[in-house]
Scaffold this motif. Structure first.
Motif, PDB file in Angstrom:
ATOM      1  N   SER A  46       0.828  -1.217   0.000  1.00 43.43           N
ATOM      2  CA  SER A  46       0.000   0.000   0.000  1.00 43.43           C
ATOM      3  C   SER A  46       0.855   1.257   0.000  1.00 43.43           C
ATOM      4  N   GLY A  47       2.163   1.105  -0.165  1.00 43.14           N
ATOM      5  CA  GLY A  47       3.019   2.281  -0.312  1.00 43.14           C
ATOM      6  C   GLY A  47       3.797   2.686   0.926  1.00 43.14           C
ATOM      7  N   ALA A  48       3.744   1.872   1.971  1.00 42.37           N
ATOM      8  CA  ALA A  48       4.447   2.260   3.196  1.00 42.37           C
ATOM      9  C   ALA A  48       5.963   2.099   3.043  1.00 42.37           C
ATOM     10  N   GLN A  49       6.702   2.967   3.734  1.00 41.52           N
ATOM     11  CA  GLN A  49       8.157   2.860   3.844  1.00 41.52           C
ATOM     12  C   GLN A  49       8.458   2.169   5.171  1.00 41.52           C
ATOM     13  N   VAL A  50       9.178   1.067   5.116  1.00 41.35           N
ATOM     14  CA  VAL A  50       9.453   0.307   6.335  1.00 41.35           C
ATOM     15  C   VAL A  50      10.949   0.311   6.651  1.00 41.35           C
ATOM     16  N   THR A  51      11.261   0.672   7.873  1.00 42.75           N
ATOM     17  CA  THR A  51      12.626   0.552   8.388  1.00 42.75           C
ATOM     18  C   THR A  51      12.635  -0.588   9.391  1.00 42.75           C
ATOM     19  N   TYR A  52      13.541  -1.526   9.195  1.00 40.57           N
ATOM     20  CA  TYR A  52      13.689  -2.618  10.152  1.00 40.57           C
ATOM     21  C   TYR A  52      15.002  -2.441  10.896  1.00 40.57           C
ATOM     22  N   ALA A  53      14.900  -2.126  12.182  1.00 42.13           N
ATOM     23  CA  ALA A  53      16.087  -2.046  13.034  1.00 42.13           C
ATOM     24  C   ALA A  53      16.261  -3.396  13.706  1.00 42.13           C
ATOM     25  N   CYS A  54      17.265  -4.133  13.255  1.00 39.73           N
ATOM     26  CA  CYS A  54      17.522  -5.466  13.804  1.00 39.73           C
ATOM     27  C   CYS A  54      18.716  -5.341  14.757  1.00 39.73           C
ATOM     28  N   LEU A  55      18.471  -5.610  16.012  1.00 39.45           N
ATOM     29  CA  LEU A  55      19.465  -5.278  17.039  1.00 39.45           C
ATOM     30  C   LEU A  55      20.725  -6.136  16.993  1.00 39.45           C
TER      31      LEU A  55
END
Lengths: 114, 231
Positions: free
Chosen positions: B35-44
């Protein structure tokens, strides 16, 4: 990782004796042990990059194998070892995997830190 | 339930281990991204203390971090995640880390990205100590923001007692339409997914896959007035 050939490991243990080394020693049932089976007791321990020097060491057993290293002031011991990282020439990377392939125990020695 | 498909344009995901995203939220993330979202995945962490080493084992404690890093990148690619941040903490040690350092990193991400939705683990109900400590750090940090600044927080919970304590999930996302991406994300974690308690070495039928992986439950975290834990 390859199944351990004890004769080869003994040669490697002898080559690393009498010098300053870093050890990684680990034993673990995994963080999910009691989640998956409440009867199981979750236990894990590891120490990484402890400085050691051993005067003698050997591998024993018929597989899974045990390794004992006599340090200047005490001992290092690991049981349940099944595999070695055969690609490593300078470091000794030993691990014990259970029937599902999961790592249970690790014993690693290196002249450099891990 | 709010209309999630269109509501969130910027999402921050904070989990400690490569593969947490795959099992907990990959379908939901694929849906938002569609749906157009920008996703940031912070993987610790890099999951370097994981016990699954492939069947037969192809990884060791020494090679595992690099292997899991590649798997993580492949999983993000499968989901469509645009921005992967690897924060470099040590696997299993999150609960012992310098809390200030951890919180500062999370706060920096919140300030930089201003997400409207944050996805993390529900502290206390997520089984692995790293999961609980990660969720606690996210909640603690977001709790410091003013109520107006706080993003919505969707938590993942799966401890055996979680429903007695926090009730049923209030957000259940049907990810059937994104199952292919979800399974690709799970399979990208090559050293992990053969584990018997996860997928096993048997090919699942579509129906089994849908039953097992077709929905993703989340709990909306409810902050009290001061931003602290709800008791």
């Amino acid at each position: 990782m390859q199944p351990i050939t004890p004769q080869d490991i003994q040669i490697r243990i002898d080559q690393l004796a009498g010098q300053d080394l870093y050890v990684h020693l680990e034993l673990t049932t995994g963080a999910y042990a009691s989640h998956l089976d409440s009867a199981r007791h979750p236990a894990s321990a590891f120490i990484s990059n402890a400085e050691v020097r051993y005067t003698q060491g050997s591998i024993s057993g018929a597989g899974p194998y045990r390794v004992g290293l006599k340090t200047t002031r005490g001992w290092i011991y690991a049981e349940g070892l099944t595999h070695v990282d055969e690609m490593e020439k300078e470091r000794l990377i030993l691990a014990g995997h259970d029937s599902q392939g999961k790592l249970i125990v690790a014993l690693q020695l290196s002249r450099e830190t891990f | 339930m709010k209309n999630q498909q269109t509501e969130h344009q910027r999402i921050l995901v904070v989990f400690p281990h490569p593969d947490d995203e795959a099992f907990a939220a990959s379908g939901t993330l694929a849906m938002y991204i569609d749906s157009g979202a920008q996703v940031t995945y912070a993987c610790l962490t890099l999951g370097e203390m994981g016990r699954n080493m492939g069947i037969p084992p192809f990884a060791s404690r020494v090679t595992l971090p690099a292997i899991r890093k590649e798997e993580l990148a492949a999983s993000c690619l499968a989901i469509g995640i645009q921005d992967l941040r690897m924060l470099g903490f040590h696997d299993k040690m999150i609960e012992f880390e310098d809390q200030q350092r951890l919180d500062n990193e999370i706060m920096a991400l919140l300030k930089e990205l201003s997400p409207s939705l944050v996805i993390t683990f529900y502290p206390g109900y997520s089984v692995h100590p790293d999961h609980d400590a990660t969720g606690a750090a996210v909640i603690r940090t977001i709790g410091r923001l003013s109520a107006a600044e706080r993003p919505l927080v969707h938590c993942v919970a799966f401890a055996n007692n979680h429903e007695q304590a926090i009730g049923k999930a209030d957000v259940v996302v049907d990810v059937t339409a994104f199952l292919e991406k979800k399974m690709a994300s799970i399979r990208a974690h090559r050293s992990q997914f053969q584990a018997a308690e996860l997928v096993g070495n048997r090919e699942l039928t579509y129906e089994e896959t849908r039953t097992r992986f077709g929905t993703e439950p989340f709990w909306t975290y409810r902050f009290d007035q001061s931003g602290g834990y709800e008791t």
